[in-house]
Enzyme design. Structure first.
Site, mmCIF file in Angstrom:
data_model
loop_
_atom_site.group_PDB
_atom_site.id
_atom_site.type_symbol
_atom_site.label_atom_id
_atom_site.label_comp_id
_atom_site.label_asym_id
_atom_site.label_seq_id
_atom_site.Cartn_x
_atom_site.Cartn_y
_atom_site.Cartn_z
ATOM 1 N N ALA A 22 29.926 36.480 55.449
ATOM 2 C CA ALA A 22 29.720 35.057 55.763
ATOM 3 C C ALA A 22 30.634 34.615 56.901
ATOM 4 C CB ALA A 22 29.966 34.214 54.517
ATOM 5 N N ASP A 127 41.469 36.762 38.449
ATOM 6 C CA ASP A 127 42.341 36.058 37.486
ATOM 7 C C ASP A 127 41.963 34.583 37.316
ATOM 8 O OD1 ASP A 127 43.541 38.496 37.723
ATOM 9 O OD2 ASP A 127 45.334 37.779 38.768
ATOM 10 N N LYS A 213 30.963 40.967 7.739
ATOM 11 C CA LYS A 213 30.625 41.278 9.129
ATOM 12 C C LYS A 213 30.623 42.793 9.324
ATOM 13 C CE LYS A 213 31.929 37.128 11.505
ATOM 14 N NZ LYS A 213 31.984 36.618 12.856
#
Ligand code: ADP
Length: 323
Positions: A22, A127, A213
């Protein structure tokens, strides 16, 4: 302004190539000559610079990594190294510079600006800890990579009734862990922004087992203390009580690779293009960010003043969904 440079610095991520593309294409569109600097500040100090044309960035929008390379450059922390960089910029006749990177690289950009050179920063780090932008380039792709891993690990965890600790990157930021934990339906997320004791983790795993679970997925940010391996050891010593056996997957550098997501390609294209426009408009010393779905300029000084904090509402949402 006639000739600008572009470099990628610090930690890599999949959005760097779309951003370089770009910058080059917008530069050419505006009648500027664009030079690529290899290996971040190391290439600036060492003079690794070459002209880029529209074709030199052909076919890279879907390629991970960075065609310019990136590096960590200890010399750039010192005034002597930065003076060398200035000499290189003058020698190659550059009038401005686009610096694509995380907090460290943007701090380096600010130092160069303070020495009188026109620079503009583009936030790029998995991050997601840069101020002045809702999201940095690379975050979305890393998140999708983690999500793919969580989905796959869930399959195998359910087959064997296992608890998995999945460690994500992010240095001191828990963003990737929390966001992927929400998106991946994790039973628990451990991040540096929130204290969680071993006892609480054991209770979560036991609870998941008792409630029937088939697995227990715990996403652990690399910055969480006391750390993934320490937690794994603690849990393994209590295997009998837990019900589940424990496995660890450290996702590591796979989070930095691959082709950029559609979101990252568009974000990188918007920010890369905006960086050239703003540099040319005389707005050096700023970072271009993406805030509330629009380009926003933030002085580099503010952008790097502190690491952006994780949104408390995202953390709260993760806590509520961990049931
Ligand atoms: P990131 O940009 O991903 O946060 P780093 O923190 O490793 O990565 O920074 C990348 C590079 O930026 C460093 O190797 C160094 O060359 C430069 N840099 C970082 N912090 C400073 C600083 N305070 N002053 C000058 N240069 C810096």
């Amino acid at each position: 302004m006639k000739r600008i440079g572009v470099l990628t610095s610090g930690g890599d991520n999949p959005g760097l190539n779309p951003c370089i593309r770009a910058v080059v294409r917008m530069g050419i569109h505006m009648g500027l000559s664009v030079m690529g600097i290899r290996r971040g500040y190391a290439g600036l100090v060492g003079g690794e610079i070459h002209e880029m044309d529209a074709r030199s960035v052909g076919g890279i929008i879907g390629r991970g990594g960075t065609i310019l390379g990136t590096a960590r450059c200890p010399e750039f922390y010192e005034p002597k190294g930065r003076k060398e960089a200035l000499r290189t910029l003058n020698r190659f006749g550059l009038d401005g510079l686009v610096i694509i990177g995380g907090n460290g690289s943007l701090t380096g950009a600010l130092e160069l600006y303070r020495m009188g050179f026109p620079v503009i920063g583009v936030p790029s780090t998995i991050d997601n800890d840069v101020n002045g932008t809702d999201i940095s380039i690379g975050v979305d792709t890393a998140l999708n990579t983690i999500l793919d891993a969580i989905d796959k690990i869930k399959d195998t965890a359910s087959s064997h009734n296992r608890a998995f600790l999945i460690e994500t990157m992010g240095r001191n930021s828990g963003y990737l862990a929390v966001a992927s934990g929400i998106a991946g339906g994790a039973e628990l997320v451990l991040c540096p922004e929130e204290e969680t004791t071993f006892k609480e983790v054991v209770e979560t795993v036991e609870d998941a087992y008792i409630r029937g679970k088939a697995h227990c997925i715990i996403v652990v940010a690399e910055g969480w203390q006391p750390g993934t391996q320490e937690l794994a050891t603690h849990l393994r010593e209590r295997q009998e009580e837990l019900g589940f056996s424990v496995r660890v997957t450290q996702l590591g550098h796979v989070q930095r690779g691959g082709a950029a997501s559609a979101f990252d390609r568009i974000l990188a294209t918007r920010l890369g293009a905006a960086s050239v426009r703003e540099l040319s408009a005389g707005n050096a010393g700023h970072m271009v960010g993406w805030v509330k779905s629009a380009i926003k300029l933030t002085p580099l000084e503010e952008a790097v003043a502190f690491d952006k904090e994780l949104s408390p509402s995202l953390l709260e949402l993760a806590d509520i969904m961990e049931k």
